[in-house]
Design an enzyme around this catalytic site. Structure first.
Site, PDB file in Angstrom:
ATOM      1  N   ARG A   7      -7.247 -22.995  -0.741  1.00 21.32           N
ATOM      2  CA  ARG A   7      -6.476 -22.520  -1.908  1.00 21.32           C
ATOM      3  C   ARG A   7      -6.779 -21.076  -2.298  1.00 21.32           C
ATOM      4  NH1 ARG A   7      -7.790 -27.700  -3.828  1.00 21.32           N
ATOM      5  NH2 ARG A   7      -6.106 -29.164  -3.377  1.00 21.32           N
ATOM      6  N   ARG A  25       9.158  -3.140 -10.197  1.00 25.94           N
ATOM      7  CA  ARG A  25       8.709  -3.191  -8.799  1.00 25.94           C
ATOM      8  C   ARG A  25       9.878  -3.348  -7.825  1.00 25.94           C
ATOM      9  NH1 ARG A  25       3.548  -6.328  -6.028  1.00 25.94           N
ATOM     10  NH2 ARG A  25       4.074  -5.730  -3.898  1.00 25.94           N
ATOM     11  N   GLU A  65       6.859  -8.343  -9.680  1.00 25.44           N
ATOM     12  CA  GLU A  65       8.252  -7.948  -9.523  1.00 25.44           C
ATOM     13  C   GLU A  65       9.164  -8.620 -10.533  1.00 25.44           C
ATOM     14  OE1 GLU A  65       9.522  -7.386  -5.459  1.00 25.44           O
ATOM     15  OE2 GLU A  65      11.606  -7.663  -6.021  1.00 25.44           O
ATOM     16  N   ASN A  88      12.365  -1.928  -3.370  1.00 22.23           N
ATOM     17  CA  ASN A  88      13.315  -2.521  -2.423  1.00 22.23           C
ATOM     18  C   ASN A  88      14.476  -1.591  -2.095  1.00 22.23           C
ATOM     19  OD1 ASN A  88      11.883  -4.935  -2.229  1.00 22.23           O
ATOM     20  ND2 ASN A  88      12.833  -5.729  -4.088  1.00 22.23           N
ATOM     21  N   HIS A 100      16.274  -1.973   1.086  1.00 27.01           N
ATOM     22  CA  HIS A 100      15.791  -3.195   1.724  1.00 27.01           C
ATOM     23  C   HIS A 100      16.805  -4.331   1.745  1.00 27.01           C
ATOM     24  CE1 HIS A 100      11.994  -1.138   1.814  1.00 27.01           C
ATOM     25  NE2 HIS A 100      11.385  -2.169   2.353  1.00 27.01           N
ATOM     26  N   GLU A 136       9.516   4.717   4.826  1.00 29.34           N
ATOM     27  CA  GLU A 136       8.950   4.243   3.562  1.00 29.34           C
ATOM     28  C   GLU A 136       8.299   5.395   2.790  1.00 29.34           C
ATOM     29  OE1 GLU A 136       9.451   1.048   2.600  1.00 29.34           O
ATOM     30  OE2 GLU A 136       9.596  -0.163   4.420  1.00 29.34           O
ATOM     31  N   LYS A 181       1.955  -8.435  -1.680  1.00 24.78           N
ATOM     32  CA  LYS A 181       2.999  -9.316  -1.136  1.00 24.78           C
ATOM     33  C   LYS A 181       2.595  -9.721   0.272  1.00 24.78           C
ATOM     34  CE  LYS A 181       7.237  -8.017  -3.500  1.00 24.78           C
ATOM     35  NZ  LYS A 181       8.623  -7.578  -3.268  1.00 24.78           N
ATOM     36  N   LYS A 192       3.008   3.693  -4.918  1.00 22.63           N
ATOM     37  CA  LYS A 192       3.108   2.237  -4.831  1.00 22.63           C
ATOM     38  C   LYS A 192       2.103   1.580  -5.775  1.00 22.63           C
ATOM     39  CE  LYS A 192       3.848  -1.837  -2.328  1.00 22.63           C
ATOM     40  NZ  LYS A 192       4.267  -2.504  -1.109  1.00 22.63           N
ATOM     41  N   HIS A 214      17.302  -5.663   5.236  1.00 18.88           N
ATOM     42  CA  HIS A 214      16.996  -7.028   5.682  1.00 18.88           C
ATOM     43  C   HIS A 214      18.205  -7.654   6.373  1.00 18.88           C
ATOM     44  CE1 HIS A 214      13.339  -7.951   2.881  1.00 18.88           C
ATOM     45  NE2 HIS A 214      13.047  -7.112   3.853  1.00 18.88           N
ATOM     46  N   HIS A 253      11.658  -2.532  11.362  1.00 22.16           N
ATOM     47  CA  HIS A 253      11.790  -2.690   9.912  1.00 22.16           C
ATOM     48  C   HIS A 253      12.058  -1.335   9.226  1.00 22.16           C
ATOM     49  CE1 HIS A 253      11.093  -4.218   5.864  1.00 22.16           C
ATOM     50  NE2 HIS A 253      10.209  -3.257   5.682  1.00 22.16           N
TER      51      HIS A 253
HETATM   52  N1  LIG Z   1       4.022  -6.927   2.281  1.00 22.82           N
HETATM   53  C1  LIG Z   1       4.787  -5.897   2.007  1.00 22.82           C
HETATM   54  O1  LIG Z   1       4.793  -5.423   0.875  1.00 22.82           O
HETATM   55  C2  LIG Z   1       5.619  -5.281   3.088  1.00 22.82           C
HETATM   56  C3  LIG Z   1       6.251  -4.061   2.882  1.00 22.82           C
HETATM   57  C4  LIG Z   1       6.959  -3.512   3.932  1.00 22.82           C
HETATM   58  C5  LIG Z   1       7.024  -4.154   5.152  1.00 22.82           C
HETATM   59  N2  LIG Z   1       6.389  -5.334   5.314  1.00 22.82           N
HETATM   60  C6  LIG Z   1       6.427  -6.034   6.595  1.00 22.82           C
HETATM   61  O2  LIG Z   1       5.709  -5.240   7.546  1.00 22.82           O
HETATM   62  C7  LIG Z   1       6.181  -5.574   8.841  1.00 22.82           C
HETATM   63  C8  LIG Z   1       6.364  -4.327   9.624  1.00 22.82           C
HETATM   64  O3  LIG Z   1       5.119  -3.632   9.682  1.00 22.82           O
HETATM   65  P1  LIG Z   1       4.791  -2.662  10.878  1.00 22.82           P
HETATM   66  O4  LIG Z   1       5.905  -1.745  11.039  1.00 22.82           O
HETATM   67  O5  LIG Z   1       3.447  -2.122  10.623  1.00 22.82           O
HETATM   68  O6  LIG Z   1       4.853  -3.641  12.139  1.00 22.82           O
HETATM   69  P2  LIG Z   1       3.753  -4.249  13.126  1.00 22.82           P
HETATM   70  O7  LIG Z   1       2.613  -4.810  12.421  1.00 22.82           O
HETATM   71  O8  LIG Z   1       4.491  -5.165  14.035  1.00 22.82           O
HETATM   72  O9  LIG Z   1       3.264  -2.986  13.958  1.00 22.82           O
HETATM   73  C9  LIG Z   1       4.181  -2.323  14.768  1.00 22.82           C
HETATM   74  C10 LIG Z   1       3.702  -2.223  16.235  1.00 22.82           C
HETATM   75  O10 LIG Z   1       2.687  -1.237  16.329  1.00 22.82           O
HETATM   76  C11 LIG Z   1       1.537  -1.738  17.011  1.00 22.82           C
HETATM   77  N3  LIG Z   1       0.404  -1.027  16.425  1.00 22.82           N
HETATM   78  C12 LIG Z   1      -0.111  -1.213  15.183  1.00 22.82           C
HETATM   79  N4  LIG Z   1      -1.054  -0.305  14.947  1.00 22.82           N
HETATM   80  C13 LIG Z   1      -1.149   0.473  16.055  1.00 22.82           C
HETATM   81  C14 LIG Z   1      -1.932   1.589  16.398  1.00 22.82           C
HETATM   82  N5  LIG Z   1      -2.791   2.143  15.513  1.00 22.82           N
HETATM   83  N6  LIG Z   1      -1.782   2.115  17.630  1.00 22.82           N
HETATM   84  C15 LIG Z   1      -0.900   1.588  18.495  1.00 22.82           C
HETATM   85  N7  LIG Z   1      -0.100   0.556  18.213  1.00 22.82           N
HETATM   86  C16 LIG Z   1      -0.238   0.009  17.000  1.00 22.82           C
HETATM   87  C17 LIG Z   1       1.599  -3.208  16.782  1.00 22.82           C
HETATM   88  O11 LIG Z   1       0.932  -3.906  17.823  1.00 22.82           O
HETATM   89  C18 LIG Z   1       3.088  -3.480  16.780  1.00 22.82           C
HETATM   90  O12 LIG Z   1       3.536  -3.674  18.092  1.00 22.82           O
HETATM   91  C19 LIG Z   1       7.449  -6.356   8.657  1.00 22.82           C
HETATM   92  O13 LIG Z   1       7.186  -7.699   8.957  1.00 22.82           O
HETATM   93  C20 LIG Z   1       7.777  -6.189   7.190  1.00 22.82           C
HETATM   94  O14 LIG Z   1       8.434  -7.309   6.645  1.00 22.82           O
HETATM   95  C21 LIG Z   1       5.707  -5.903   4.307  1.00 22.82           C
END
Ligand SMILES: NC(=O)c1ccc[n+]([C@@H]2O[C@H](COP(=O)([O-])OP(=O)(O)OC[C@H]3O[C@@H](n4cnc5c(N)ncnc54)[C@H](O)[C@@H]3O)[C@@H](O)[C@H]2O)c1
Ligand SMILES: NC(=O)c1ccc[n+]([C@@H]2O[C@H](COP(=O)([O-])OP(=O)(O)OC[C@H]3O[C@@H](n4cnc5c(N)ncnc54)[C@H](O)[C@@H]3O)[C@@H](O)[C@H]2O)c1
Lengths: 382, 382
Positions: A130, A249, A245, A253, A256, A194, A152, A235, A260, A274
């Site tokens: 939990r 907040r 949110e 988006n 987004h 972003e 999030k 942020k 999405h 993304h």
């Molecule tokens: N929680 C939130 O508030 C929030 C906000 C925005 C996006 N997101 C989520 O984040 C995700 C996208 O994040 P992302 O773009 O970081 O994707 P990701 O985590 O898939 O990373 C992108 C790619 O880069 C590679 N990688 C990561 N770090 C690396 C490095 N230092 N060197 C070489 N390769 C590296 C990873 O293996 C992957 O293939 C989505 O699922 C999205 O929904 C969440």
């Protein structure tokens, strides 16, 4: 690499959330300082590191060495890279692995990687016994400026992205800016969407700076560190004022809701990252705002120009393989989590830095806009 | 059945948790008032009812009629009865069904059933769109006096019971005491273990009352209503003081550390119901306390006598098929969520109504005790 205290180059911010407040450290080679930083805050904690294979191959040994040096026992849990790991199946596997590693209250889950890993590992941490604490060690630009801050977490549903999850704040964020040097350029660019978003939301001066300095941000060095710090600060401020949110907040988006829908239309396939979807979604949000008479068409053009200049997609015809019919996009938008009782909620803008939450957007207006965008894409295939 | 306001017989308690406070209503035929009670609090909400097949066959049509009368649209989601539904697979199915039913912020998940359904549906509600509200409509004695109050929700891990979940408070609890009339006697008796537990923890007078009046509690009528109300009040008070189990709330685990180990040893097979395991675990907790010199052996005997009198198991030789070797039980205890850094946490007692949290119990002492219990069981097979 024998750093035992915060490297002097690191910037330190704070997310203010009463008992859930935490530090964000930003700087080069923080991965090597992870052991010292965590041991200072949580001596004797047991750790479980969640990483995808790509990041594990690059950075796992280094962070393990840092933990060993700080006498922090750590177990590693590897998952496949990519959005596909934000699934129920991988979630179950990570949760069971965390329990198997005897992570309990007082221990820490360490999310080492991009937004996928932060979202997945953070959500898993939120449900093990939990709720156990977790640390974000974001390694992509997107995760450093966005997903690692704010709590999030979650996975995807068969019905759409991020529909399953929890609000679970990390206890620490360590953004190692040197890790970005190994990031594929396309991923860096996607994360940049972003960064630009924070300017577009409420900081016109920052957006103007980016327009003139974006090449330095891409090149690395102080300009990059500054841009990441400004983004995190923006942020953190919004999250501090509206953790759950219930209002402001939602501004985060921007781009987004369209984004999405586009990701869903392309099947989360990597055809559109993304951040790329967000860039295109932001361009659309400004064009839609212009169409609704909220801002001048020249403002939408300015936004599009900057995003296009850095190499981000801004038009539907730039999506390889297309995004399918408008009805599919509309379905995704209606199922998106920003729907309230039939009326659609969108982030619209009166100008650069003038975004606002519009809670009463008529579905028909969205549909007409998307039809115009689709027609235009068909008329001018990439 | 056309109740449109709270039946006058209903008792009303309040769980005080600031913004998360909620009412508990206890009384006969509250299921028929569910529509009115919910509409009064959340007009226009969309509902999704989660129920197991057994409970659905008995009560779904009635609660659906109550919702229809109050103009609350409701979708039903059925799962198989039994502990097996507290699994990742069923959790995923329920979460996807809730999203499919377009449950969003402002809407409600209704958990209609025993503790299994409350735990499962409550956890699912906590993760859909990062948290939607839910209502507990407990239909077993155990869920009316214990699991529906306090916000602990979750599913089982391959490593043990309830290791995966969330703290998620309901917005309302409707305990229909007439629903207990269809409950199999063995299930009622199992739930009674948790009623007795409140006396054993800190209310010697209540325990003494139960010793003289338990037959009336089993028979139904005012004595049953009183016992349920006293139990809920006790639980609500403890939860109000310690929502996240950082201290006092752990008292509610009296009998549960041994109990969980026994449930695990019997494979959650129904050979031992949860309440039966708790009864046996409470008897053991008192015998262990006596062995440690914390209370007189006569106290442990008194506890055992009452539980045995109502027909609950108190000795290992009463578990059909046995519970296996002590090492298996010890593993389960160590993996149990009440472990802190090697030392074991147990709820022990200095007397009836004198339970306390012991955070430094030596594993060896537990092992020696369980070995003695096992030897005794082998010497006297049931
Ligand atoms: N929680 C939130 O508030 C929030 C906000 C925005 C996006 N997101 C989520 O984040 C995700 C996208 O994040 P992302 O773009 O970081 O994707 P990701 O985590 O898939 O990373 C992108 C790619 O880069 C590679 N990688 C990561 N770090 C690396 C490095 N230092 N060197 C070489 N390769 C590296 C990873 O293996 C992957 O293939 C989505 O699922 C999205 O929904 C969440
Ligand atoms: N969340 C908490 O704080 C908490 C506390 C204690 C126990 N629990 C959990 O509760 C669960 C046990 O709860 P339970 O004993 O209610 O089990 P349950 O939900 O499985 O119900 C027991 C059986 O009774 C049937 N049933 C339910 N209501 C009925 C009725 N009115 N008439 C006829 N049959 C009916 C069910 O179909 C089921 O077969 C365990 O999983 C345990 O871990 C949770």
């Amino acid at each position: 690499m024998t750093e035992t205290s915060t490297p002097t180059a690191a910037r330190r911010l704070r997310v203010d959330l009463a008992a859930r407040s935490y530090d964000i450290l930003i700087g080069p080679n923080l991965i090597d300082a992870a052991g010292a930083e965590i041991a200072a805050r949580r001596p004797g904690a047991r750790l479980a590191i969640v990483a995808d294979e790509t990041v594990a191959n690059l950075y796992l040994a280094r962070i393990e060495a840092a933990f060993a040096q700080a006498n922090l026992p750590a177990t590693a849990i590897r998952v496949a890279p990519g959005e596909g790991s934000k699934s129920f199946a991988v979630f179950e596997r990570v949760v069971e692995a965390l329990i198997d590693a005897r992570i309990e209250r007082g221990d820490l889950v360490v999310a080492l990687g991009g937004g996928v890993i932060g979202d997945l590992a953070g959500f898993a941490a939120s449900v093990v016994r939990r709720g156990v604490d977790f640390v974000q060690v974001p390694t992509t630009l997107l995760s450093q400026v966005d997903s690692s801050v704010g709590g999030k977490t979650g996975i995807n549903s068969a019905h759409g992205k991020n529909l399953v999850g929890a609000f679970h704040q990390p206890v620490l964020v360590l953004a190692d800016t040197a890790a970005l040097d190994t990031l594929p350029p396309r991923e860096f660019r996607a994360g940049y969407a972003e960064v630009a978003k924070y300017g577009l939301i409420d900081d016109a001066a920052f957006f103007a700076e980016l327009e003139s300095n974006w090449r330095e941000v891409f090149a690395g060095g102080p300009a990059r560190l500054d841009a990441i710090e400004t983004s995190c600060r923006a942020k953190a401020a919004i999250v501090g004022r509206d953790e759950r949110e219930s209002g402001e907040r939602a501004l985060l988006n921007l781009g987004h809701t369209f984004g999405h829908a586009l990701e869903k239309a392309t099947g989360f396939s990597g055809r559109l990252l993304h951040g790329e979807a967000v860039a295109l979604g932001m361009a659309q949000a400004f064009r839609f705002s212009a169409r609704l008479g909220l801002c001048a068409p020249s403002v939408a053009q300015r936004v599009e120009d900057h995003l296009a200049e850095v190499g981000l997609p801004t038009r539907l015809n730039q999506v390889a393989g297309g995004v399918g019919p408008v009805d599919g996009l509309m379905d995704a938008i209606a199922q998106d989590k920003k729907v309230a009782r039939g009326a659609l909620t969108f982030i619209l803008a009166r100008g650069v830095g003038g975004a606002f939450v519009a809670r009463d957007v008529a579905p028909d207006a969205v549909k007409a806009f998307l039809e115009a965008e689709t027609l235009e894409a068909e008329a001018a295939p990439a």
